[in-house]
Write a protein that holds these residues in place. Structure first.
Motif, PDB file in Angstrom:
ATOM      1  N   GLU A 236       0.830  -1.211   0.000  1.00  0.00           N
ATOM      2  CA  GLU A 236       0.000   0.000   0.000  1.00  0.00           C
ATOM      3  C   GLU A 236       0.862   1.257   0.000  1.00  0.00           C
ATOM      4  O   GLU A 236       0.519   2.250  -0.641  1.00  0.00           O
ATOM      5  CB  GLU A 236      -0.951  -0.012   1.191  1.00  0.00           C
ATOM      6  N   LYS A 240       0.672   4.042  -3.047  1.00  0.00           N
ATOM      7  CA  LYS A 240       0.429   5.462  -2.761  1.00  0.00           C
ATOM      8  C   LYS A 240       1.491   6.330  -3.430  1.00  0.00           C
ATOM      9  O   LYS A 240       1.182   7.367  -4.029  1.00  0.00           O
ATOM     10  CB  LYS A 240       0.414   5.684  -1.252  1.00  0.00           C
ATOM     11  N   THR A 277      -6.616  -0.200  -3.890  1.00  0.00           N
ATOM     12  CA  THR A 277      -5.994   1.079  -4.264  1.00  0.00           C
ATOM     13  C   THR A 277      -6.362   1.513  -5.671  1.00  0.00           C
ATOM     14  O   THR A 277      -6.024   2.616  -6.085  1.00  0.00           O
ATOM     15  CB  THR A 277      -4.455   0.970  -4.178  1.00  0.00           C
TER      16      THR A 277
END
Length: 376
Positions: A236, A240, A277
């Protein structure tokens, strides 16, 4: 003008028979093409498909250069290798998962490591364990291929015991989190004790092995928790950063191809994490789990080649088969175009879907593959 009937009437019976035979042979020869002509005709038909495939391959090879943005995931022992391709350029390749993912899994695999040595020597012992009915007898016969009483397991197990002993001795200096250290110490200690006991006895049984495996299972669960946390955090965090790097517009069209071996292709850990995501409106079509028989020598090329095929089929389906949307959907998905026709002819039906909608199953606390809720 003489007719065929009139002509035959003017010749002798013997002559007529000879003439008729010759005429029939000539007629048959002209009606049935020579074998060489038939082969040439069929080869010409085959060339049509060869031409299609050549055109298809050319389009695919060119399309590979234009796929963007794409993330390619290679499952490996350290939590996954991730490659970002944007505007035709390989931006970065990263192993983002913290190291303790690999360390936690390494120790958690110990019971499987011991079993792998003993499996061929199981003989008739398996029916004595709980849930033995879940084991296919034929599978068992193929795995337990050693002659009963064979002691060939002792040497490789002692070798593995040396490996475990070294890890146990050096464990305090590995600088692991406290809970992970405790669970690893438990698994290693119990494994060494189990090996020492069965080597000394020169025999083993599955009941004793099951007791050992059950005794370390709580510690294995601790290691699994650490490994999962490490993977979520690492992946993650990378997603990002890459999202910021390429921008929201490009990210909304992101394709992700996850390569894995067949045994980990359902509910693949990287796929579970990445899908959260992505653009949720496209995740069903843009997140692609690609099972392979073994890790390819060039994973990037394999992933891009398959993705190009998927993307061009998605467009071709709507262009070529817009008169039959079911066939179009088959070309866009995993179905073979003849599947429905074959099912129709044999009177069968398609098997039920192997997975439920991800969000639905997750919300219900059930496994999306089996639909079962984990026991508490």
């Amino acid at each position: 003008m003489a007719t065929r009937r009139g002509f035959l009437g003017t010749v002798s019976a013997a002559g007529a028979a000879t003439f008729l035979t010759q005429t029939q042979a000539a007629t048959s020869a002209s009606a049935a093409p020579a074998a060489t002509d038939e082969k040439a005709a069929r080869d010409a038909i085959r060339n049509v498909n060869a031409g299609m495939r050549s055109n298809y391959a050319t389009l695919k090879a060119e399309l590979v250069k234009h796929l963007s943005p794409v993330i390619i995931v290679q499952n490996n022992a350290v939590g996954g290798r991730f490659t970002l391709i944007n505007n035709g350029v390989r931006v970065e390749t990263v192993d983002p998962v913290p190291e303790y993912f690999e360390l936690a899994k390494s120790i958690a695999h110990i019971p499987l490591g011991i079993y792998s040595v003993l499996a061929a020597y199981l003989g008739d012992q398996v029916p004595n364990i709980p849930n033995a009915e879940r084991i296919d007898p034929h599978d068992l016969d193929m795995v337990a291929f050693k002659t009963p009483g064979d002691k060939g397991w002792i040497t490789p197990l002692n070798t593995y015991r040396t490996t475990l002993g070294s890890a146990l001795t050096k464990l305090p200096t590995a600088n692991l989190p406290d809970d992970l250290y405790t669970s690893c110490d438990k698994i290693l200690t119990e494994a060494v004790k189990f090996i020492d006991a069965i080597v000394k006895a020169q025999s083993f049984d599955m009941v004793t092995y099951n007791r050992f495996a059950a005794s370390v299972y709580p510690s294995i669960r601790v290691n699994m928790t650490f490994a999962a946390t490490a993977q979520i955090t690492g992946i993650e965090g990378l997603m990002k950063r890459w999202r910021t790097l390429i921008g929201e517009q490009a990210w909304s069209d992101l394709y992700v191809t996850v390569l894995s071996i067949w045994t980990t292709s359902e509910l693949n850990q990287a796929s579970i994490i990445i899908r959260r995501t992505m653009n949720q409106a496209k995740v069903a079509t843009h997140l692609i789990d690609l099972p392979t028989v073994e890790t390819p020598s060039d994973p990037i090329a394999v992933a891009l080649d398959n993705l190009a095929r998927i993307v061009q089929d998605n467009v071709a389906a709507e262009m070529v088969f817009n008169a039959d949307l079911e066939v179009a959907d088959a070309l866009k998905g995993k179905e073979d175009l003849l599947s429905d026709e074959i099912l129709k002819q044999i009177g069968g039906t398609a098997p039920a879907a192997g997975t439920a909608a991800f969000g639905t199953a997750a919300a219900a606390g059930a496994c999306p593959v089996t639909g079962r809720t984990a026991a508490v």
